[in-house]
Design a protein around this motif. Structure first.
Motif, short mmCIF file in Angstrom:
data_model
loop_
_atom_site.label_atom_id
_atom_site.label_comp_id
_atom_site.label_asym_id
_atom_site.label_seq_id
_atom_site.Cartn_x
_atom_site.Cartn_y
_atom_site.Cartn_z
N VAL A 1 -18.25 -4.98 -23.63
CA VAL A 1 -19.41 -5.33 -22.78
C VAL A 1 -19.32 -6.34 -21.95
O VAL A 1 -19.76 -6.25 -20.71
CB VAL A 1 -20.43 -5.97 -23.91
N LEU A 2 -18.61 -7.44 -21.83
CA LEU A 2 -17.96 -8.34 -21.16
C LEU A 2 -17.45 -7.75 -19.90
O LEU A 2 -17.75 -8.06 -18.80
CB LEU A 2 -17.26 -9.48 -21.70
N ALA A 3 -16.36 -6.92 -20.24
CA ALA A 3 -15.57 -6.09 -18.93
C ALA A 3 -16.76 -5.48 -18.23
O ALA A 3 -16.27 -5.27 -16.98
CB ALA A 3 -14.58 -5.21 -19.73
N GLU A 4 -17.63 -4.68 -18.73
CA GLU A 4 -18.65 -3.96 -18.13
C GLU A 4 -19.38 -4.90 -17.18
O GLU A 4 -20.07 -4.37 -16.09
CB GLU A 4 -19.39 -2.97 -18.79
N LEU A 5 -19.62 -5.92 -17.62
CA LEU A 5 -20.45 -6.89 -16.88
C LEU A 5 -20.01 -7.86 -15.89
O LEU A 5 -20.20 -8.67 -15.19
CB LEU A 5 -21.37 -7.87 -17.68
N GLY A 6 -18.43 -7.66 -15.93
CA GLY A 6 -17.60 -8.23 -14.92
C GLY A 6 -17.07 -9.83 -15.43
O GLY A 6 -16.70 -10.46 -14.35
N ALA A 7 -17.33 -10.00 -16.58
CA ALA A 7 -16.88 -11.20 -17.00
C ALA A 7 -15.50 -11.21 -17.65
O ALA A 7 -15.21 -10.09 -18.38
CB ALA A 7 -18.04 -11.64 -18.22
N ASP A 8 -14.93 -12.24 -17.79
CA ASP A 8 -13.51 -12.40 -18.72
C ASP A 8 -13.56 -12.78 -20.01
O ASP A 8 -14.10 -13.70 -20.45
CB ASP A 8 -12.57 -13.54 -17.73
N ALA A 9 -12.92 -11.68 -20.62
CA ALA A 9 -12.87 -11.94 -22.31
C ALA A 9 -11.70 -12.30 -22.68
O ALA A 9 -11.55 -12.84 -23.82
CB ALA A 9 -13.35 -10.51 -23.08
N SER A 10 -10.64 -12.70 -21.70
CA SER A 10 -9.41 -12.83 -22.01
C SER A 10 -9.15 -14.41 -23.28
O SER A 10 -10.20 -15.33 -22.60
CB SER A 10 -8.38 -12.62 -21.15
N GLY A 11 -8.35 -14.45 -23.91
CA GLY A 11 -8.00 -15.44 -24.39
C GLY A 11 -9.04 -16.40 -25.50
O GLY A 11 -8.68 -17.25 -25.67
N PHE A 12 -9.86 -15.52 -25.93
CA PHE A 12 -11.18 -15.97 -26.69
C PHE A 12 -10.46 -16.20 -28.18
O PHE A 12 -9.75 -15.21 -28.60
CB PHE A 12 -12.24 -15.11 -26.74
N VAL A 13 -10.93 -17.23 -28.70
CA VAL A 13 -10.51 -17.49 -30.37
C VAL A 13 -11.78 -18.08 -30.85
O VAL A 13 -12.24 -18.93 -30.55
CB VAL A 13 -9.18 -18.54 -30.38
N GLY A 14 -12.21 -17.49 -31.98
CA GLY A 14 -13.04 -17.76 -32.78
C GLY A 14 -13.22 -19.07 -33.61
O GLY A 14 -11.96 -19.44 -33.85
N ARG A 15 -14.10 -19.80 -33.42
CA ARG A 15 -14.11 -21.28 -34.21
C ARG A 15 -15.50 -21.57 -35.11
O ARG A 15 -16.46 -20.93 -34.65
CB ARG A 15 -14.38 -22.16 -32.88
N GLU A 16 -15.12 -22.05 -36.18
CA GLU A 16 -16.27 -22.38 -37.10
C GLU A 16 -16.87 -23.41 -36.63
O GLU A 16 -16.32 -24.78 -36.01
CB GLU A 16 -15.87 -22.73 -38.53
N LEU A 17 -18.10 -23.74 -36.58
CA LEU A 17 -19.02 -24.82 -36.02
C LEU A 17 -18.86 -25.93 -36.84
O LEU A 17 -18.79 -26.15 -38.01
CB LEU A 17 -20.53 -24.59 -35.99
N LEU A 18 -18.25 -27.15 -36.17
CA LEU A 18 -17.97 -28.44 -36.59
C LEU A 18 -18.85 -29.65 -36.42
O LEU A 18 -19.64 -29.37 -35.10
CB LEU A 18 -16.37 -28.81 -36.52
N ASP A 19 -18.89 -30.74 -36.99
CA ASP A 19 -19.66 -31.92 -36.50
C ASP A 19 -19.28 -32.08 -35.17
O ASP A 19 -20.23 -32.62 -34.20
CB ASP A 19 -19.74 -32.97 -37.64
N ASP A 20 -18.18 -32.26 -34.81
CA ASP A 20 -17.63 -32.58 -33.59
C ASP A 20 -18.50 -31.89 -32.58
O ASP A 20 -18.37 -32.41 -31.31
CB ASP A 20 -16.18 -32.83 -33.62
N HIS A 21 -18.45 -30.56 -32.77
CA HIS A 21 -18.65 -29.84 -31.70
C HIS A 21 -20.33 -29.92 -31.17
O HIS A 21 -20.78 -30.24 -29.88
CB HIS A 21 -18.91 -28.37 -32.01
#
Length: 213
Positions: free
Chosen positions: A74-94
């Motif tokens: 979907v991101l590719a079709e919308l012209g956005a860059d999906a590369s290098g993404f890594v999932g994260r768990e939400l932390l207090d610091d975020h």
């Protein structure tokens, strides 16, 4: 999307951090993160030059996981860059570091606020924030090109304050109006509809943040 203008360099340490939150941080929040970055770059050239930082995390985040393949498509079709993404768990610091938290659903918003850190005034669902932003007169916000007054960063901070002040007065027309539903495990067409929904909600937000339609 606008053709953009060059944003002046931000002062050292002067930044505005946007955090997108969903459940697993592999579908909705990655799509929203990368579409936000794409829309900011379209308007500002390099959003980091304006001091805007865009991240995402999940309330049940798959730490270290890649984005879902359909989300990448979907991101590719919308012209956005999906590369290098890594999932994260939400932390207090975020949450502590975020100047604006935009969530996929009201449940996510409640979870972020329940973490504390005075997050209530800077946490909205994406669609809620869109609705509030559209009711704010852009002329009342700081000029994003006025670097002496804080530029894009100060404009963004003012926008969040104005949206928070409006929240109790501009209610959602329905319970569903502020929700972006989870496409996890769904076929590509559903991911496409979610991507379009997110893109449509982001457009007025990014225009208000940057002052560029």
């Amino acid at each position: 999307m606008g053709t953009g203008h060059g944003a002046p360099p931000a002062l050292p340490g002067d930044s505005f951090r946007i955090l997108h939150v969903s459940t697993g941080n592999v579908c909705r929040s990655p799509i929203t993160e990368r579409l936000t970055r794409h829309a900011l770059a379209d308007r500002l050239g390099d959003p980091l030059a304006g001091g805007l930082i865009v991240e995402s995390a999940g309330t049940w985040g798959h730490e270290g996981a890649p984005m879902e393949a359909n989300a990448e498509q979907v991101l590719a079709e919308l012209g956005a860059d999906a590369s290098g993404f890594v999932g994260r768990e939400l932390l207090d610091d975020h949450v502590i570091r975020a100047d604006l938290v935009l969530t996929a659903t009201r449940d996510h918003r409640a979870q972020v606020i329940s973490m504390g850190h005075s997050a209530g005034l800077r946490t909205f669902t994406l669609k809620e924030f869109t609705r509030l932003v559209q009711a704010i007169d852009p002329a009342t916000l700081p000029d994003p090109l006025d670097t002496k007054a804080g530029g894009v960063v100060e404009r963004a901070r003012s926008l969040v304050r104005a949206a928070a002040a409006l929240r109790g007065w501009l209610l959602a027309p329905s319970v569903e109006a502020d929700e972006v539903y989870d496409p996890y495990g769904a076929p590509l067409p559903f991911f496409r509809s979610v991507g379009s929904e997110i893109s449509e909600a982001l457009d007025p937000v990014v225009a208000a943040l940057t002052g560029v339609k």
